[in-house]
Design a protein around this motif. Structure first.
Motif, PDB file in Angstrom:
ATOM      1  N   ARG B 208     -10.573 -29.346 -60.892  1.00  0.00           N
ATOM      2  CA  ARG B 208     -10.466 -28.032 -61.500  1.00  0.00           C
ATOM      3  C   ARG B 208     -10.232 -28.231 -62.977  1.00  0.00           C
ATOM      4  O   ARG B 208      -9.480 -29.140 -63.377  1.00  0.00           O
ATOM      5  CB  ARG B 208      -9.279 -27.287 -60.869  1.00  0.00           C
ATOM      6  CG  ARG B 208      -9.005 -25.921 -61.419  1.00  0.00           C
ATOM      7  CD  ARG B 208      -8.313 -25.066 -60.362  1.00  0.00           C
ATOM      8  NE  ARG B 208      -6.981 -25.558 -60.034  1.00  0.00           N
ATOM      9  CZ  ARG B 208      -5.871 -25.003 -60.494  1.00  0.00           C
ATOM     10  NH1 ARG B 208      -5.918 -23.935 -61.271  1.00  0.00           N
ATOM     11  NH2 ARG B 208      -4.707 -25.500 -60.168  1.00  0.00           N
ATOM     12  N   ILE B 209     -10.879 -27.407 -63.768  1.00  0.00           N
ATOM     13  CA  ILE B 209     -10.655 -27.490 -65.213  1.00  0.00           C
ATOM     14  C   ILE B 209     -10.082 -26.157 -65.667  1.00  0.00           C
ATOM     15  O   ILE B 209     -10.604 -25.096 -65.334  1.00  0.00           O
ATOM     16  CB  ILE B 209     -11.967 -27.757 -65.976  1.00  0.00           C
ATOM     17  CG1 ILE B 209     -12.555 -29.112 -65.557  1.00  0.00           C
ATOM     18  CG2 ILE B 209     -11.713 -27.734 -67.487  1.00  0.00           C
ATOM     19  CD1 ILE B 209     -13.888 -29.424 -66.218  1.00  0.00           C
ATOM     20  N   LEU B 211      -9.228 -24.095 -68.993  1.00  0.00           N
ATOM     21  CA  LEU B 211      -9.514 -24.110 -70.426  1.00  0.00           C
ATOM     22  C   LEU B 211      -8.469 -23.298 -71.170  1.00  0.00           C
ATOM     23  O   LEU B 211      -8.221 -22.152 -70.859  1.00  0.00           O
ATOM     24  CB  LEU B 211     -10.892 -23.507 -70.676  1.00  0.00           C
ATOM     25  CG  LEU B 211     -12.085 -24.456 -70.592  1.00  0.00           C
ATOM     26  CD1 LEU B 211     -13.362 -23.673 -70.796  1.00  0.00           C
ATOM     27  CD2 LEU B 211     -11.961 -25.547 -71.645  1.00  0.00           C
ATOM     28  N   GLU B 220     -11.212 -20.769 -66.083  1.00  0.00           N
ATOM     29  CA  GLU B 220     -10.830 -21.779 -65.123  1.00  0.00           C
ATOM     30  C   GLU B 220     -12.024 -22.010 -64.208  1.00  0.00           C
ATOM     31  O   GLU B 220     -12.638 -21.062 -63.747  1.00  0.00           O
ATOM     32  CB  GLU B 220      -9.660 -21.223 -64.305  1.00  0.00           C
ATOM     33  CG  GLU B 220      -8.614 -22.250 -63.988  1.00  0.00           C
ATOM     34  CD  GLU B 220      -7.466 -21.668 -63.197  1.00  0.00           C
ATOM     35  OE1 GLU B 220      -6.887 -20.659 -63.649  1.00  0.00           O
ATOM     36  OE2 GLU B 220      -7.168 -22.221 -62.140  1.00  0.00           O
ATOM     37  N   VAL B 221     -12.404 -23.246 -63.947  1.00  0.00           N
ATOM     38  CA  VAL B 221     -13.509 -23.485 -63.022  1.00  0.00           C
ATOM     39  C   VAL B 221     -13.109 -24.516 -61.988  1.00  0.00           C
ATOM     40  O   VAL B 221     -12.288 -25.383 -62.253  1.00  0.00           O
ATOM     41  CB  VAL B 221     -14.782 -23.970 -63.739  1.00  0.00           C
ATOM     42  CG1 VAL B 221     -15.376 -22.866 -64.562  1.00  0.00           C
ATOM     43  CG2 VAL B 221     -14.504 -25.203 -64.572  1.00  0.00           C
TER      44      VAL B 221
END
Lengths: 823, 237, 165
Positions: B208-209, B211, B220-221
């Motif tokens: 998960r990233i 930002l 958020e992805v």
């Protein structure tokens, strides 16, 4: 120019705490030094001043080998061209009428003076008018007798007189402070000469005559011509020489002051070195950038030197006023410890302040020499990429250090004062070895007390070994000196007592105004409790010149029979050659002051004029602090033209009968006695003075330990500052603040403990070496000063603990976030 | 596992107030590998420091296993940190006077725990530094130092590993080694990892990233298996 | 995408029939580019027509074999040699951005945002793919993925740039 100093200021104060501590260290160093120098200079000039007062404005004085002489015998003198003015004096013993005191306590020495205002005698006036003819008494006497200006004092069997002036204590007039002291010291007062002559029926009789020459001319020719005039009489002339060495031995004290001044400057120099070194290491990158922009080594040196100059200037400027305050305070303590009377003095500031200022400005530069050299050497590339080049001490350098240390220690074991210094150089050189050894011994203890923090502390101590070693060595030197001094002062009284007793000669010495006749001797020997008595002479005011042609004055005492069996001295060296000249033995201090050697010829101005003596030997004695000469009785009349023996040494049957003897002597000869003294009193007097000194020394040495503690504080600051990132990391990965604090305190305690242990070791070694030393053996025995030992351990650790506290708090509050984020 | 609610942090620099975090709601599940990305000054490092208990928020709460960190004293936070959290930093931060072995053992010592030498050697193997236990940090390369730091951060089996720019000082190849290593610990042992980075390559290793932008979460992805298949077919078309 | 040149490359290696070409292609792209058999045959027909390939006949199982001609080899070399120019408007998002600006599209920010999210997801997935390439040991393909990641990095930066406008 101004802006460049502003830049220096900014650089200096970049790290405020470090700057502050360095400044404090510098200031303390300069303050202690200034204080010591002021005390030394003031004491010596004050003593000199009092001697000067006693001498007054006279250039020569004439005495008789008898008690007194007719003033008319000097008629030739006043007619001489070179004569300016003179003042005659008669000294007589008497008693003041006081209720409920013993004759000894009421005893007074009266000086009758012909002129009160012709400037030959000067007195430190407190109240009244010293130039008015009348009775002049001192402050102490006024208190003791309860007299004020205008009150009448009655002298038993003589007469009475009104007090016209009260003066401060001085060499000319002085009185005991308390009735106890009055039992063995008389008060001295001054009245007009004719009155005293009237009271005592000694018309025209005088004891001495002081005079000044025209333009205060003094020369060998003049003295020789006066001596020629008097050669056939009982009179003799002496130049007035100011020399207080018979009364006090200050050299040892001055030496101690010097040592403390040097030590304090040394320690603060080391702290300054630490600071500059750390700051330069920190700024390596900066210097490299400057160099890459075209700065030369010289430019960088100048930059750093300017900062040091600024630091030195600020420190010294702040230190000097504090130094004056400290010097004044210390002088007061010193005077209270050594003086038996109230002494007025003016602080001598000029020379001490000039020296302190010069040293204060210069020593930071000396301390900076090495770091500055390092700074100039900074290689550009290496510093800019900030290679974490671990500098490891070269093995070769270590071996050399240890070998040099062993050699220096070996030299230090030789029985010699200068060799002693090498012992301490050896200590510094061998210190890394001690540090490692002791550390490995105490490390289990530290691990046990401080857990993992203790283990980390031991590592950190190794990390900055050089700095920590030097800091600890400073403390060790301080502690060992402290122990040595206090052992000395502790064993000195014992040594002194045995020394006084072994060379005092009998139990009681009695000095009479007229020579002791055979009949007197019989009378005394018949008294109760007396085992034996013998007469001896003590010729005062014998002048001579040192080999540097400085005038000196002491006295010559006589002994009868073989020198080896004399009771009043012990021979320490003797010449074998035979000689036609008369021989004498010189006290060791007198010999050292003169500058000659045993077997040389010593020339003095004696009652028989200029006389040569062969120095047969050097001796140790309890009389006149070893500043005295001894001749055989037979020499007195034949060579020295001294006919009477005014001193009597009495040996009592036992200790218990001494007071009895004392009373009988006073009863029989009271009105003629000018001085009575006993071995016990001499012991008491000298040990009393030592007790005062002991406390003073302890205070000073405490100061050295405090300074060392500041050194430890400073070192820990440096260590902490250089490890900010590391400490931050420790905190981030699990050390609590408490653990960090523990670690730094443990570091400080390791430095402190090793310092204390090595200091005690060396202290005891030095005490032992001293007790074995031929030079000091008579005085010092091997004693371990337990109180001081415990004080050193607890004081050393306590101070170290406090010294570590602040750095530990600062280390524990290292901001973790900043410490661990980017460079 | 760890959760922040309305997290705010204001710094006072020279009388000027700078709001670094402006209300962050963020959580990490057990076994997750989360990357926090954003330009410098976006507050990502501050968040990591707050998560690690190195600092306390001006406002809001941080819950670690239900324990509210901001309510704990500094000492309590340190103790929580040394039991539950492992830290890896950009500049490795090995203790220079300690050997590799001692560096790894430090967190156990600090906590007064028994040092398990078998575990240390196992970890050394895992980070591919077998036989390096007696070396000192200055004898190692940057990548090796960072691997020691990872071993040190994991020796006490922390619930969560916080990595602050762990590849910031390394070149691409060494970075990949380090990230592969972290990834392996994540996949094989289910290690929860929160990593702050400004490097897209590094962030890609996470599940998960998150930002960050100006003190707030920008976007958020999350990588999920079904959108991977969808990605492949689209990507290759 | 040039299926044509990839078939020429496969035939350059050795003569193959249609199905072999399909499996060969899958191998080359790690089965990540779905190519159906029909596409292979239409392409082959076109290649034969242009004299880039020829068929020497059928094999034992009666499958038509293909070989590369001299002309085909020249075409392959020409293609490999020729640099590839970048064409701006072939990227669809560039075009979308252009049009959105043209029509003053209200949700332009959101459009960018969603694009960024997609690209971030692509980063996650590409890294995953890269890991797979790492495991399978296909270095060439891994390099392609790295290249794509670099492109994405630049694209995301560009998105941040236009989002600020």
């Amino acid at each position: 120019m101004l802006s460049s100093f502003l830049v220096s200021w900014r650089n200096l104060t970049r790290n405020k705490k470090r700057f502050f501590f360095t400044l404090i260290a510098l200031i303390i160093g300069v303050v202690v030094m200034a204080g010591m120098l002021i005390a030394k200079q003031t004491t010596s000039s004050t003593l000199n001043h009092y001697e000067q007062l006693y001498a007054g404005n006279a250039d020569y004085w004439i005495q008789s080998n008898g008690f007194s002489f007719q003033e008319s015998e000097l008629d030739w003198l006043v007619d001489r061209e070179d004569f300016d003015k003179g003042n005659a004096a008669l000294l007589k013993q008497g008693f003041v009428e006081l209720d409920g005191v013993s004759p000894a306590q009421a005893s007074v020495r009266i000086t009758g003076v012909a002129s009160f205002d012709n400037g030959i005698n000067e007195l430190p006036e407190k109240e009244g008018d010293v130039t008015k003819e009348g009775l002049i008494i001192t402050e102490n006497a006024a208190n003791l007798w309860g007299k004020e200006i205008g009150d009448t004092v009655i002298f038993k069997d003589m007469g009475s007189m009104e007090v016209t002036a009260i003066v401060y204590e001085g060499s000319m007039l002085k009185s005991p402070q308390t009735m106890e002291k009055a039992a063995f010291q008389h008060s001295r007062v001054m009245i007009p000469l004719d009155t005293l002559q009237n009271w005592t029926g000694m018309e025209d009789e005088i004891t001495n005559y002081r005079f000044a020459t025209k333009n205060h001319e003094r020369s060998d020719e003049l003295l020789t011509s006066y001596q020629a005039e008097l050669s056939s009489s009982d009179l003799y002339i002496q130049p007035v020489v100011i020399d207080g060495r018979q009364n006090n031995d200050m050299e040892g004290l001055y030496w101690t002051f010097n040592i403390i001044a040097i030590l304090s400057v040394f320690i603060s120099g080391f702290i300054v070195f630490n600071m500059i070194y750390a700051s330069i290491i920190e700024r390596r990158k900066e210097f490299a950038v400057m160099k890459s922009l075209g700065y030369t080594n010289g430019n960088i040196n100048r930059l750093v030197l300017q900062e040091i100059g600024l630091l030195a200037l600020i420190g010294t400027t702040l230190a000097l006023p504090i130094g004056i305050l400290f010097g004044g305070f210390f002088q007061e303590m010193l005077m209270a410890a050594i003086a038996t009377q109230n002494i007025t003095y003016d602080l001598e500031l000029t020379v001490p302040l000039i020296i302190s200022a010069a040293v204060g400005i210069l020593f930071p530069f000396l301390a900076a020499a090495f770091p500055v050299y390092q700074a100039g050497k900074t290689p550009v590339m290496e510093a800019m990429v900030d290679k974490a080049a671990q500098q490891r001490a070269s093995k070769g350098g270590n071996t050399i250090r240890i070998v040099a240390g062993v050699i220096c220690t070996g030299i230090g074991l030789i029985d010699n004062n200068i060799a002693f210094l090498f012992l301490f150089i050896g200590l510094v050189l061998l210190y890394p070895l001690f540090m490692r050894g002791i550390q490995s011994m105490i490390s289990p203890l530290f691990k046990w007390i401080f857990n993992y923090s203790g283990k980390q502390a031991i590592r950190s101590v190794k990390q900055f070994e050089n700095r920590n070693v030097n800091t600890s060595a400073m403390l060790a030197i301080g502690v060992s000196l402290a122990l040595f001094m206090s052992a000395t002062l502790e064993s000195l009284p014992d040594g002194m007592e045995s020394e006084v007793r072994s060379t005092y000669g009998g139990d009681i010495h009695v000095v009479k105004e007229s020579p002791w006749q055979d009949g007197d001797l019989e009378t005394v020997e018949a008294m109760e409790g007396i085992a034996s008595a013998y007469r001896f002479a003590d010729i005062p005011n014998v002048t001579w010149e040192t080999q540097n042609e400085e005038e000196r004055e002491f006295s010559i005492m006589s002994f009868s029979g073989e020198a080896e069996e004399a009771e009043i001295f012990l021979i320490t060296a003797e010449a074998n050659e035979a000689t036609e000249l008369a021989t004498l033995y010189l006290g060791e201090r007198a010999l050292a002051e003169w500058g000659g050697e045993v077997g040389d010829v010593f020339t003095m101005n004696t009652p028989s004029g200029k006389t040569d003596f062969f120095v047969k030997g050097s001796v140790q004695t309890s009389h006149y602090t070893n500043y005295v000469a001894f001749v055989e009785e037979s020499t007195l009349r034949t060579v020295l033209n001294w006919t009477g023996q005014y001193n009597l040494a009495i040996t009592a049957n036992d200790e218990a009968s001494i007071p009895l003897v004392y009373d009988q002597v006073w009863e029989t000869y009271g009105d003629e006695l000018s001085n009575v003294n006993s071995a016990s009193m001499t012991v008491a007097q000298s040990t009393n003075a030592l007790t005062g000194m002991n406390e003073l020394m302890q205070g000073l040495l405490l100061l050295i330990i405090v300074l060392s503690a500041i050194g430890i504080s400073n070192t820990l600051f440096m260590n902490t500052l250089e490890r900010v990132k590391e400490i931050g990391t420790m905190r981030a990965i699990g050390f609590t603040k408490g653990q960090v604090r523990f670690m730094i305190i443990a570091e400080g305690l390791i430095i402190g403990l090793v310092g204390v242990i090595v200091g005690i070791g060396y202290g005891i070694l030095v005490i032992y070496l001293n007790s074995q030393s031929d030079q000091a053996q008579a005085l010092l025995s091997f004693t371990v000063p337990w109180t001081s030992l415990i004080l050193a351990i607890s004081g050393g650790l306590l101070f170290t603990f406090f010294a570590s506290w602040l750095p530990s708090v600062i280390a524990s509050s290292v901001p973790v976030k900043e410490a661990i984020s980017y460079e | 596992m760890i959760q922040t609610i309305g997290l705010k942090k204001v710094f006072n620099t020279g009388g000027e107030k700078t709001s670094v975090l402006k209300g962050i709601d963020f959580s990490v599940q057990k076994g997750e590998f989360v990357a926090i990305m954003g330009p410098s000054g976006s507050g990502k490092s501050t968040l990591l420091q707050l998560l690690g208990g190195l600092d306390v928020p001006t406002e809001g709460a941080i819950k670690l296993d239900g324990v509210e960190l901001q309510k704990k004293t500094e000492k309590q936070r340190t103790i929580i940190r040394r039991r539950k959290i492992g830290f890896v930093f950009q500049s490795y931060q090995l203790l220079p006077t300690l050997s590799v072995y001692e560096n790894i053992a430090f967190p156990l010592h600090a906590d007064g725990r028994k040092v398990d030498s078998v575990a240390i050697h196992e970890l050394l193997n895992a980070v591919d530094l077998k036989g390096y236990d007696k070396r000192f940090p200055y004898e190692l390369s940057g990548g090796q130092q960072q691997r020691v730091a990872i071993a040190r951060a994991l020796i006490h089996q922390p619930d969560i590993l916080l990595a602050d720019e762990p590849t910031g000082n390394l070149d691409r190849e060494r970075s990949s080694d380090i990230l592969d290593l972290l990834s392996a610990f994540h996949q094989d042992r289910g290690q929860t990892i929160v990593m702050v980075t400004h490097d897209l390559f590094a962030a890609g290793y996470a599940d998960r990233i998150v930002l960050f932008k100006d003190g707030l979460i920008e976007t958020e992805v999350q990588r999920e298996d079904d959108d991977y298949a969808e990605f492949l077919s689209r990507f290759m078309a | 995408m040039s299926v044509k040149h990839s078939l020429l490359a496969l035939l350059y290696e050795k003569p193959r029939h249609g199905y072999e070409l399909k499996t060969g292609f899958d191998e080359l792209v790690e089965s990540m580019w779905p190519l159906n058999a029909g596409q292979v045959y239409t392409t082959l027909d076109r290649l034969e027509r242009d004299n880039l390939v020829e068929s020497p006949g059928h094999d034992l199982k009666d499958r038509k074999q293909y070989t590369i001609t001299k002309q085909g080899k020249d075409e392959l070399w020409n293609w490999l040699e020729k640099p590839v120019g970048r064409s701006l408007l072939k990227d669809e998002f560039y075009f979308k951005y252009l049009c959105a600006s043209f029509v003053d599209y209200k949700d332009k920010q959101r459009m960018i945002q969603v694009q960024k999210q997609t690209m971030m997801k692509d980063v996650l997935n590409l890294t995953q793919l890269r890991k797979q390439m790492n495991q399978s040991g296909n270095k060439t393909m891994k390099m392609l993925v790295e290249g794509a990641l670099l492109h994405l990095e630049a694209d995301i930066k560009w998105l941040d740039m236009i989002a600020r406008d």
